[in-house]
Scaffold this motif. Structure first.
Motif, PDB file in Angstrom:
ATOM      1  N   ARG A 109       0.826  -1.212   0.000  1.00  0.00           N
ATOM      2  CA  ARG A 109       0.000   0.000   0.000  1.00  0.00           C
ATOM      3  C   ARG A 109       0.864   1.269   0.000  1.00  0.00           C
ATOM      4  N   ASP A 110       1.896   1.312   0.844  1.00  0.00           N
ATOM      5  CA  ASP A 110       2.721   2.507   0.931  1.00  0.00           C
ATOM      6  C   ASP A 110       3.511   2.759  -0.356  1.00  0.00           C
ATOM      7  N   LEU A 111       3.706   1.717  -1.153  1.00  0.00           N
ATOM      8  CA  LEU A 111       4.470   1.860  -2.387  1.00  0.00           C
ATOM      9  C   LEU A 111       3.608   2.299  -3.564  1.00  0.00           C
ATOM     10  N   PRO A 151      11.111 -11.947   9.553  1.00  0.00           N
ATOM     11  CA  PRO A 151      11.051 -10.550   9.978  1.00  0.00           C
ATOM     12  C   PRO A 151       9.855  -9.768   9.466  1.00  0.00           C
ATOM     13  N   ARG A 152       9.278 -10.145   8.322  1.00  0.00           N
ATOM     14  CA  ARG A 152       8.148  -9.412   7.762  1.00  0.00           C
ATOM     15  C   ARG A 152       7.012 -10.373   7.482  1.00  0.00           C
ATOM     16  N   GLU A 153       5.786  -9.861   7.535  1.00  0.00           N
ATOM     17  CA  GLU A 153       4.609 -10.695   7.321  1.00  0.00           C
ATOM     18  C   GLU A 153       4.287 -10.796   5.831  1.00  0.00           C
ATOM     19  N   PRO A 154       3.467 -11.809   5.445  1.00  0.00           N
ATOM     20  CA  PRO A 154       3.001 -11.875   4.056  1.00  0.00           C
ATOM     21  C   PRO A 154       2.353 -10.564   3.636  1.00  0.00           C
ATOM     22  N   GLY A 155       2.693 -10.142   2.430  1.00  0.00           N
ATOM     23  CA  GLY A 155       2.194  -8.867   1.932  1.00  0.00           C
ATOM     24  C   GLY A 155       3.249  -7.779   1.935  1.00  0.00           C
ATOM     25  N   ALA A 156       4.314  -7.940   2.741  1.00  0.00           N
ATOM     26  CA  ALA A 156       5.405  -6.963   2.718  1.00  0.00           C
ATOM     27  C   ALA A 156       6.013  -6.939   1.322  1.00  0.00           C
ATOM     28  N   PRO A 205      -2.194  -4.555 -17.239  1.00  0.00           N
ATOM     29  CA  PRO A 205      -3.029  -3.455 -17.752  1.00  0.00           C
ATOM     30  C   PRO A 205      -3.998  -2.890 -16.719  1.00  0.00           C
ATOM     31  N   GLY A 206      -4.449  -3.737 -15.778  1.00  0.00           N
ATOM     32  CA  GLY A 206      -5.443  -3.284 -14.815  1.00  0.00           C
ATOM     33  C   GLY A 206      -4.876  -2.728 -13.531  1.00  0.00           C
ATOM     34  N   PHE A 207      -3.564  -2.486 -13.480  1.00  0.00           N
ATOM     35  CA  PHE A 207      -2.951  -2.039 -12.228  1.00  0.00           C
ATOM     36  C   PHE A 207      -3.511  -0.699 -11.761  1.00  0.00           C
ATOM     37  N   GLY A 208      -3.771   0.211 -12.685  1.00  0.00           N
ATOM     38  CA  GLY A 208      -4.270   1.521 -12.288  1.00  0.00           C
ATOM     39  C   GLY A 208      -5.578   1.429 -11.530  1.00  0.00           C
ATOM     40  N   SER A 209      -6.511   0.634 -12.037  1.00  0.00           N
ATOM     41  CA  SER A 209      -7.801   0.463 -11.370  1.00  0.00           C
ATOM     42  C   SER A 209      -7.631  -0.205 -10.012  1.00  0.00           C
ATOM     43  N   PHE A 210      -6.773  -1.239  -9.971  1.00  0.00           N
ATOM     44  CA  PHE A 210      -6.513  -1.922  -8.710  1.00  0.00           C
ATOM     45  C   PHE A 210      -5.953  -0.954  -7.673  1.00  0.00           C
ATOM     46  N   ALA A 211      -4.954  -0.147  -8.053  1.00  0.00           N
ATOM     47  CA  ALA A 211      -4.319   0.775  -7.118  1.00  0.00           C
ATOM     48  C   ALA A 211      -5.320   1.793  -6.593  1.00  0.00           C
ATOM     49  N   GLU A 212      -6.188   2.284  -7.447  1.00  0.00           N
ATOM     50  CA  GLU A 212      -7.186   3.258  -7.015  1.00  0.00           C
ATOM     51  C   GLU A 212      -8.142   2.649  -5.997  1.00  0.00           C
ATOM     52  N   GLN A 213      -8.515   1.371  -6.186  1.00  0.00           N
ATOM     53  CA  GLN A 213      -9.389   0.703  -5.223  1.00  0.00           C
ATOM     54  C   GLN A 213      -8.708   0.566  -3.868  1.00  0.00           C
ATOM     55  N   VAL A 214      -7.433   0.193  -3.889  1.00  0.00           N
ATOM     56  CA  VAL A 214      -6.702   0.022  -2.632  1.00  0.00           C
ATOM     57  C   VAL A 214      -6.566   1.356  -1.912  1.00  0.00           C
ATOM     58  N   LEU A 215      -6.189   2.398  -2.619  1.00  0.00           N
ATOM     59  CA  LEU A 215      -6.000   3.701  -1.997  1.00  0.00           C
ATOM     60  C   LEU A 215      -7.310   4.270  -1.470  1.00  0.00           C
ATOM     61  N   ALA A 216      -8.435   3.888  -2.081  1.00  0.00           N
ATOM     62  CA  ALA A 216      -9.737   4.385  -1.629  1.00  0.00           C
ATOM     63  C   ALA A 216     -10.286   3.594  -0.460  1.00  0.00           C
ATOM     64  N   ALA A 234      -6.593  -4.382   3.549  1.00  0.00           N
ATOM     65  CA  ALA A 234      -7.687  -3.928   4.405  1.00  0.00           C
ATOM     66  C   ALA A 234      -7.629  -2.404   4.525  1.00  0.00           C
ATOM     67  N   PRO A 235      -8.779  -1.773   4.762  1.00  0.00           N
ATOM     68  CA  PRO A 235      -8.761  -0.328   4.988  1.00  0.00           C
ATOM     69  C   PRO A 235      -7.841   0.020   6.148  1.00  0.00           C
ATOM     70  N   ARG A 236      -7.242   1.188   6.089  1.00  0.00           N
ATOM     71  CA  ARG A 236      -6.427   1.646   7.212  1.00  0.00           C
ATOM     72  C   ARG A 236      -7.300   1.701   8.466  1.00  0.00           C
ATOM     73  N   PRO A 237      -6.804   1.210   9.594  1.00  0.00           N
ATOM     74  CA  PRO A 237      -7.578   1.359  10.824  1.00  0.00           C
ATOM     75  C   PRO A 237      -7.713   2.830  11.183  1.00  0.00           C
ATOM     76  N   ARG A 238      -8.757   3.150  11.906  1.00  0.00           N
ATOM     77  CA  ARG A 238      -9.006   4.535  12.295  1.00  0.00           C
ATOM     78  C   ARG A 238      -8.520   4.807  13.712  1.00  0.00           C
ATOM     79  N   LEU A 239      -8.005   5.992  13.918  1.00  0.00           N
ATOM     80  CA  LEU A 239      -7.675   6.497  15.248  1.00  0.00           C
ATOM     81  C   LEU A 239      -8.530   7.730  15.469  1.00  0.00           C
ATOM     82  N   LEU A 240      -9.495   7.614  16.377  1.00  0.00           N
ATOM     83  CA  LEU A 240     -10.400   8.714  16.701  1.00  0.00           C
ATOM     84  C   LEU A 240      -9.911   9.370  17.981  1.00  0.00           C
ATOM     85  N   VAL A 241      -9.430  10.598  17.870  1.00  0.00           N
ATOM     86  CA  VAL A 241      -8.873  11.329  19.003  1.00  0.00           C
ATOM     87  C   VAL A 241      -9.852  12.419  19.389  1.00  0.00           C
ATOM     88  N   PHE A 242     -10.300  12.397  20.632  1.00  0.00           N
ATOM     89  CA  PHE A 242     -11.268  13.383  21.109  1.00  0.00           C
ATOM     90  C   PHE A 242     -10.595  14.324  22.105  1.00  0.00           C
TER      91      PHE A 242
END
Length: 380
Positions: A2-4, A31-36, A108-119, A206-214
Motif C-alpha cells: 500500500r505505501d508503495l 522478519p516481515r509478514e506476508p504482503g510486505a 493493464p489493470g494495475f491503475g484500477s486496482f491501485a485506485e481501489q486500494v488507496l480508496a 484492508a482499509p487503514r484502521p481509524r484512530l479517533l482522538v477526542f
C-alpha cells in the motif's frame, strides 16, 4: 504494498518497466509478514522492504532480472551456515518471495486496482460505510500460468475462464477480506480446494484502521503524528470550533467540530468504526468524556481500543460517574485508563509514544514487557 502504490502508479502511468517483490509465505521467525513488498524502479531505485535487510540484495538482483525479462519468479530464502550473512535470514526463518513485472503491458489493470486500494477505508459519497478492502489474487505457481492476476476484490477479469478456478478464488477472496489476513491457497485444475498444482496468493489490502482522538489539545496533535506514522487514518474531534482546526492538526486526515459523543454515535450507526480501530479520549472534562465513554464502551465493536487520559484521581471520579450512568461492569472493563504504558512520559510526544505502544500491544496481544524479560521468537 500500500505505501508503495503512489510511486508504483507513477512508474506504471509513465509506461516504465519495474518489478515488485512480495512476501507470500513465512516460516518460523521471519522478519516481515506476508504482503510486505519491495520494488525496483526503471532507474534501479528501491522502495519498500521484504526482510528488513537480510536478503534485500538478492531480491534486488532478482527484481532487475524480472523487470528485464518480464517473467515472474517465486524464490525462497532461508538460513544456512554458508550463506546466513549473505542471502539468508539470520533470524532463522524462511520466506517465500514472489517477484512480478510491473508495466502497462504486464499488468493493464494495475491503475484500477491501485485506485481501489488507496480508496479503501475512505468515506463513500452516499455517507454510508467506508469503502471496503480489496483482495488481489495472484497465481504464484502453476504450469504456464505463473503470475496471472486472477482477480481484484470480487471482480474476475475476462480472459481467465479456467474451468472453475477463478470462481473458487473469488469466493475465497471474500473470506480473506473479512478476516483481513493474506494467505496462499492451493487449488486443483477446476478450482477444487483439495487439489494441488495452482498456488494462489490472496493478498488482502484492508482499509487503514481509524484512530479517533477526542480533545483538541497539544497531546492530540502529538498522538495524531504517532497515529499517522503507524498507518492509522486519524480523526480529531472537539466540540469547540476555535480549537478544532486543520491548522492545529496538520497530521490528521480530518478534523471535526462536533460534540464527541454525538459524532461517535453517528460513526458507529453508519458502520464506520470497526474492531481494528482505536478511540482515545483526551478531553479532561466530564461533560464531554462521560457521555462519550458511555457510548464508546457500550456501542463500539469488540476489539476496539478505548483509552482515556487523566490522573488516577480523575480516573476514579470518571469511573464513578460511568457507574452512576448505568454502564455495566463488563463494559467498564474495556476502558484503558489512565491511558498508555508506564514509560515515565511527560511531554506530549512522549505521551503519544506511550499511548501508541499500548495500542500496538492491545492489537497484537503482546505482553508489553521488555524483550530481555521474555523468551521465544520475537516475531510470533
Amino acid at each position: 504494498m500500500r505505501d508503495l502504490l503512489p510511486q508504483l502508479l507513477d512508474w506504471w502511468r509513465a509506461d516504465e518497466r519495474a518489478a515488485v517483490a512480495t512476501v507470500v509465505r513465512t516460516f518460523r521467525s521471519a522478519p516481515r509478514e506476508p504482503g510486505a513488498a519491495m520494488a525496483v524502479g526503471p532507474g534501479g531505485e528501491v522502495i519498500g522492504s521484504v526482510s528488513g535487510g537480510c536478503v534485500e540484495g538478492a531480491v534486488y538482483d532478482l527484481c532487475l532480472e524480472v523487470a528485464e525479462t518480464g517473467r515472474p519468479v517465486l524464490a525462497s530464502y532461508g538460513v544456512s551456515d554458508e550463506d546466513a550473512f549473505q542471502v539468508g535470514l539470520t533470524c532463522g526463518g524462511t520466506i517465500e518471495v514472489f517477484v512480478a513485472p510491473l508495466s502497462r503491458a504486464a499488468w493493464p489493470g494495475f491503475g484500477s486496482f491501485a485506485e481501489q486500494v488507496l480508496a479503501a477505508g475512505t468515506p463513500l459519497p452516499d455517507g454510508g460505510p467506508l469503502a471496503p478492502g480489496v483482495c488481489l489474487a495472484t497465481v504464484i505457481a502453476a504450469p504456464g500460468n505463473a503470475g496471472a492476476v486472477l482477480g481484484t476484490h470480487l471482480s474476475i477479469p475476462t480472459g481467465h475462464d479456467d474451468g472453475g478456478l477463478s470462481a473458487a478464488v473469488a469466493a475465497d477472496a471474500v473470506g480473506q477480506i473479512t478476516t483481513g489476513v493474506s494467505a496462499v491457497r492451493e487449488y486443483g485444475p477446476r478450482g477444487e480446494r483439495t487439489g494441488t498444482g495452482n498456488r494462489v496468493f490472496l493478498q488482502v489490502f484492508a482499509p487503514r484502521p481509524r484512530l479517533l482522538v477526542f480533545g483538541a489539545i497539544d497531546f492530540a496533535a502529538a498522538l495524531s503524528r504517532a497515529g499517522r506514522l503507524l498507518g492509522y487514518r486519524v480523526t480529531v474531534c472537539d466540540a469547540r470550533p476555535i480549537f478544532a482546526t486543520t491548522a492545529r492538526f496538520p497530521d490528521a486526515d480530518e478534523v471535526v467540530a462536533d460534540w464527541p459523543h454525538r459524532y461517535l454515535s453517528a460513526e458507529i450507526e453508519a458502520g464506520r468504526v470497526s474492531g481494528r480501530d482505536a478511540v482515545c479520549v483526551l478531553t479532561h472534562d466530564p461533560k464531554f468524556d462521560v457521555p462519550l465513554l458511555r457510548t464508546a464502551l457500550t456501542d463500539l465493536p469488540a476489539g476496539t481500543y478505548v483509552g482515556a487520559m487523566g490522573s488516577r484521581r480523575a480516573h476514579d471520579e470518571r469511573m464513578a460517574r460511568l457507574v452512576e450512568d448505568g454502564v455495566p461492569p463488563e463494559a467498564l472493563a474495556r476502558l484503558r485508563s489512565p491511558i498508555g504504558l508506564d514509560l515515565g512520559a511527560r511531554t506530549p510526544d512522549e505521551t503519544a509514544v506511550s499511548i501508541a505502544a499500548e495500542m500496538i500491544a492491545a492489537r497484537s496481544g503482546a505482553s508489553a514487557r521488555p524483550l530481555t524479560e521474555t523468551e521465544g521468537p520475537i516475531h510470533g
